[in-house]
Design an enzyme around this catalytic site. Structure first.
Site, PDB file in Angstrom:
ATOM      1  CG  ASP A   8     -44.503  13.111   1.299  1.00  0.00           C
ATOM      2  OD1 ASP A   8     -43.506  12.806   0.589  1.00  0.00           O
ATOM      3  OD2 ASP A   8     -45.626  12.611   1.114  1.00  0.00           O
ATOM      4  N   GLY A   9     -42.237  15.276   0.428  1.00  0.00           N
ATOM      5  CA  GLY A   9     -41.900  16.243  -0.598  1.00  0.00           C
ATOM      6  C   GLY A   9     -42.705  15.996  -1.856  1.00  0.00           C
ATOM      7  CD  GLU A  43     -40.183  12.427   0.120  1.00  0.00           C
ATOM      8  OE1 GLU A  43     -40.196  12.372   1.368  1.00  0.00           O
ATOM      9  OE2 GLU A  43     -41.075  11.932  -0.584  1.00  0.00           O
ATOM     10  CG  ASP A  67     -43.637   8.860   1.061  1.00  0.00           C
ATOM     11  OD1 ASP A  67     -42.569   9.477   0.845  1.00  0.00           O
ATOM     12  OD2 ASP A  67     -44.749   9.316   0.713  1.00  0.00           O
ATOM     13  CG  HIS A 121     -49.498   8.504  -2.835  1.00  0.00           C
ATOM     14  ND1 HIS A 121     -49.834   9.832  -2.709  1.00  0.00           N
ATOM     15  CD2 HIS A 121     -48.245   8.483  -3.363  1.00  0.00           C
ATOM     16  CE1 HIS A 121     -48.840  10.589  -3.155  1.00  0.00           C
ATOM     17  NE2 HIS A 121     -47.871   9.796  -3.542  1.00  0.00           N
ATOM     18  CG  ASP A 131     -48.739  13.527  -0.738  1.00  0.00           C
ATOM     19  OD1 ASP A 131     -47.697  13.529  -1.413  1.00  0.00           O
ATOM     20  OD2 ASP A 131     -49.876  13.471  -1.251  1.00  0.00           O
TER      21      ASP A 131
END
Length: 323
Positions: A8-9, A43, A67, A121, A131
């Protein structure tokens, strides 16, 4: 044994202080970032570092939870075409985040890997852990302190002293390299959710997420503000309803075809999105109002989204510059 990791980023302000992270478990994760970057950069960097951190176990399949549909599509669908065109898009413009994408292209050669899209989320344990660490890294750069880089991957060739983030990639677009073929020996990618990314039988664009939640509308609206998505005609067309219309600040009405032609040629900066209201009008209609912020100023916007054929598409949009 398959290695399962989330990547994730995060970018505060997008662009702004940025972080990235991949996460397997509490004993196996890594994070980093830059003083200035975008969500997409984070990401991509998370995916790149995950491949580099597992080079010493390259025979083990890698299953990446992500995501970001932009990242999944870029790595699994768009890169071969970009390479054939000398790392340029269909409109001839240079590909964004070129250095990161080239590094990923080199890192995946010969590797066995799959991607699985997960909703961000939404309480997914691995995604939430990645995240949190990406956001913590971005927050550390915002505070001008060194982020917690994590333990890294066991027995990785990356030493403990190299656990800090690599240098910030150069996001300028240099002259394209000569066209290249797909990486030799790489394993064809298996997408864990083909309905998200395979071609639709009744629509000449990629099918979208079948998530009918209101939160999905916000994420798709963010995609429409992303310069990388707007510059890609396939993804942009996917998000616009066949009867899409827009009323611009000048009062002019724009058709779907006019909007697609316009955004493919425009040069836009990253926008941030602040949700004002998000309401379900009926079972298949959502109304989103929000404030967008870009270097040239903020605007108040509203979008009507329709859930048709198992996916959200924007039916109407209007934006007005904020005084």
């Amino acid at each position: 044994m398959t290695i399962v990791a989330a990547a994730d980023g995060s970018a505060l302000g997008n662009p702004g202080p940025a972080g990235w992270a991949w996460y397997v478990d509490e004993t196996c994760w890594r994070a980093g970032g830059w003083p200035h970057g975008t969500n997409n950069m984070g990401e991509l960097m998370a995916v790149l570092d995950l491949f580099k951190s597992t080079e010493h176990v390259a025979d083990e399949p890698l299953h990446i939870l992500c995501d970001s549909q932009y990242v999944i599509n870029a790595v699994t669908k768009w890169m071969p075409g970009w390479k054939r065109k000398g790392w340029r898009k269909a409109d001839g413009k240079p590909v964004l985040n070129l250095e990161l994408l080239k590094d990923i292209d080199a890192a995946i050669a010969g590797r066995k890997y799959t991607f699985e899209w997960v909703k961000g989320h939404a309480g997914h344990d691995l995604n939430e852990a990645a995240d949190d660490r990406a956001r913590d890294a971005a927050t550390a750069y915002q505070a001008k302190r060194t982020p917690n880089a994590g333990p890294g991957f066991p027995c990785s060739g990356l030493s403990s002293s190299s656990q800090s983030s690599p240098s910030q990639p150069n996001t300028a677009q240099p002259n394209a390299d000569p066209a290249g073929a797909a990486p030799g020996g790489s394993t064809p990618v298996d997408i864990a959710q083909p309905e998200l990314f395979s071609m639709s039988d009744d629509d000449p664009v990629l099918s979208a997420s079948r998530d009918d939640s209101l939160e999905a509308v916000v994420e798709l609206e963010r995609e429409l503000l992303d310069p990388a998505v707007r510059a890609d005609p396939l993804r942009a067309a996917e998000l616009l309803h066949s009867d899409f219309e827009e009323i611009g600040a000048s009062g002019r009405r724009w058709s779907r075809q006019e909007v697609l032609a316009m955004i493919s040629d425009e040069t836009v900066a990253e926008h941030s999105l602040e949700v004002l209201t998000l309401d379900r009008i009926d079972d298949s209609t959502a109304l989103l109002t929000y404030r967008s912020d870009a270097p040239r100023g903020s605007a108040l916007r509203s979008s009507i989204w329709k859930f048709v054929h198992g996916r959200w598409q924007v039916r109407f949009h209007q934006g007005t510059p904020e005084a």
